[in-house]
Design an enzyme around this catalytic site. Structure first.
Site, PDB file in Angstrom:
ATOM      1  N   MET A  38      -3.865   4.193   0.875  1.00 38.29           N
ATOM      2  CA  MET A  38      -4.330   4.629   2.195  1.00 38.29           C
ATOM      3  C   MET A  38      -5.487   5.615   2.095  1.00 38.29           C
ATOM      4  O   MET A  38      -6.282   5.731   3.026  1.00 38.29           O
ATOM      5  CB  MET A  38      -3.176   5.223   3.003  1.00 38.29           C
ATOM      6  CG  MET A  38      -2.149   4.196   3.452  1.00 38.29           C
ATOM      7  SD  MET A  38      -2.859   2.808   4.394  1.00 38.29           S
ATOM      8  CE  MET A  38      -3.510   3.659   5.826  1.00 38.29           C
TER       9      MET A  38
ATOM     10  N   GLY B 159      -2.030   4.282  -4.533  1.00 39.05           N
ATOM     11  CA  GLY B 159      -1.939   3.040  -5.301  1.00 39.05           C
ATOM     12  C   GLY B 159      -0.914   3.036  -6.417  1.00 39.05           C
ATOM     13  O   GLY B 159      -0.623   1.985  -6.973  1.00 39.05           O
TER      14      GLY B 159
ATOM     15  N   VAL C  15       0.835  -1.202   0.000  1.00 41.20           N
ATOM     16  CA  VAL C  15       0.000   0.000   0.000  1.00 41.20           C
ATOM     17  C   VAL C  15       0.871   1.254   0.000  1.00 41.20           C
ATOM     18  O   VAL C  15       1.972   1.253   0.540  1.00 41.20           O
ATOM     19  CB  VAL C  15      -0.962  -0.014   1.219  1.00 41.20           C
ATOM     20  CG1 VAL C  15      -0.214   0.133   2.535  1.00 41.20           C
ATOM     21  CG2 VAL C  15      -2.058   1.019   1.105  1.00 41.20           C
ATOM     22  N   CYS C  16       0.354   2.304  -0.642  1.00 42.54           N
ATOM     23  CA  CYS C  16       0.974   3.633  -0.594  1.00 42.54           C
ATOM     24  C   CYS C  16      -0.148   4.641  -0.367  1.00 42.54           C
ATOM     25  O   CYS C  16      -1.186   4.292   0.188  1.00 42.54           O
ATOM     26  CB  CYS C  16       1.786   3.921  -1.858  1.00 42.54           C
ATOM     27  SG  CYS C  16       0.793   4.060  -3.362  1.00 42.54           S
ATOM     28  N   ARG C  17       0.022   5.860  -0.812  1.00 41.60           N
ATOM     29  CA  ARG C  17      -1.018   6.870  -0.583  1.00 41.60           C
ATOM     30  C   ARG C  17      -2.244   6.622  -1.457  1.00 41.60           C
ATOM     31  O   ARG C  17      -3.361   6.619  -0.974  1.00 41.60           O
ATOM     32  CB  ARG C  17      -0.456   8.268  -0.845  1.00 41.60           C
ATOM     33  CG  ARG C  17      -1.436   9.378  -0.543  1.00 41.60           C
ATOM     34  CD  ARG C  17      -0.756  10.754  -0.654  1.00 41.60           C
ATOM     35  NE  ARG C  17      -1.594  11.784  -0.101  1.00 41.60           N
ATOM     36  CZ  ARG C  17      -2.428  12.527  -0.829  1.00 41.60           C
ATOM     37  NH1 ARG C  17      -2.535  12.317  -2.125  1.00 41.60           N
ATOM     38  NH2 ARG C  17      -3.158  13.465  -0.258  1.00 41.60           N
TER      39      ARG C  17
END
Length: 108
Positions: free
Chosen positions: A87, A63, A59-61
């Protein structure tokens, strides 16, 4: 990124362990409880620290970075899956967030 295994936040298994590849300031501002942190910028130097989870949910901010990490990990033989929407999607469906230093969590 096409061809990258992806899962929606709402379809994540209850016991999924997330690998958060955002940078330290983003992580500190707010992250999923129990997530593991390994910034994308440090990934290749710290491959030995990858969790043994199968699959590994990345996961990141939003995608984008996590999709690139999943593509890279898949090429290395890791069973990685991108968390669609990152996120932002996690917070958007009301999943719990925690922050460092006792501050109110946010997605930075």
């Amino acid at each position: 990124m096409t061809g990258v295994p992806t899962v929606a936040v709402t379809d994540l298994p209850a016991d999924a362990v997330l690998l958060d590849v955002r940078e330290i300031d983003e992580w500190t501002a707010g992250h999923a409880p129990g997530a593991r942190h390994l910034p994308m910028s440090e990934l290749t130097a710290r491959m030995g620290e990858l969790p043994d989870d199968d699959p590994l949910f990345v996961v990141c901010r939003s995608g984008g970075r996590s999709a690139r990490v999943v593509a890279y990990l898949a090429a290395q033989g890791y069973p990685a899956v991108n968390v669609d929407g990152g996120m932002q999607a996690w917070a958007g469906v009301g999943r719990q967030l925690v922050a460092e230093g006792g501050r109110a969590p946010e997605i930075a």
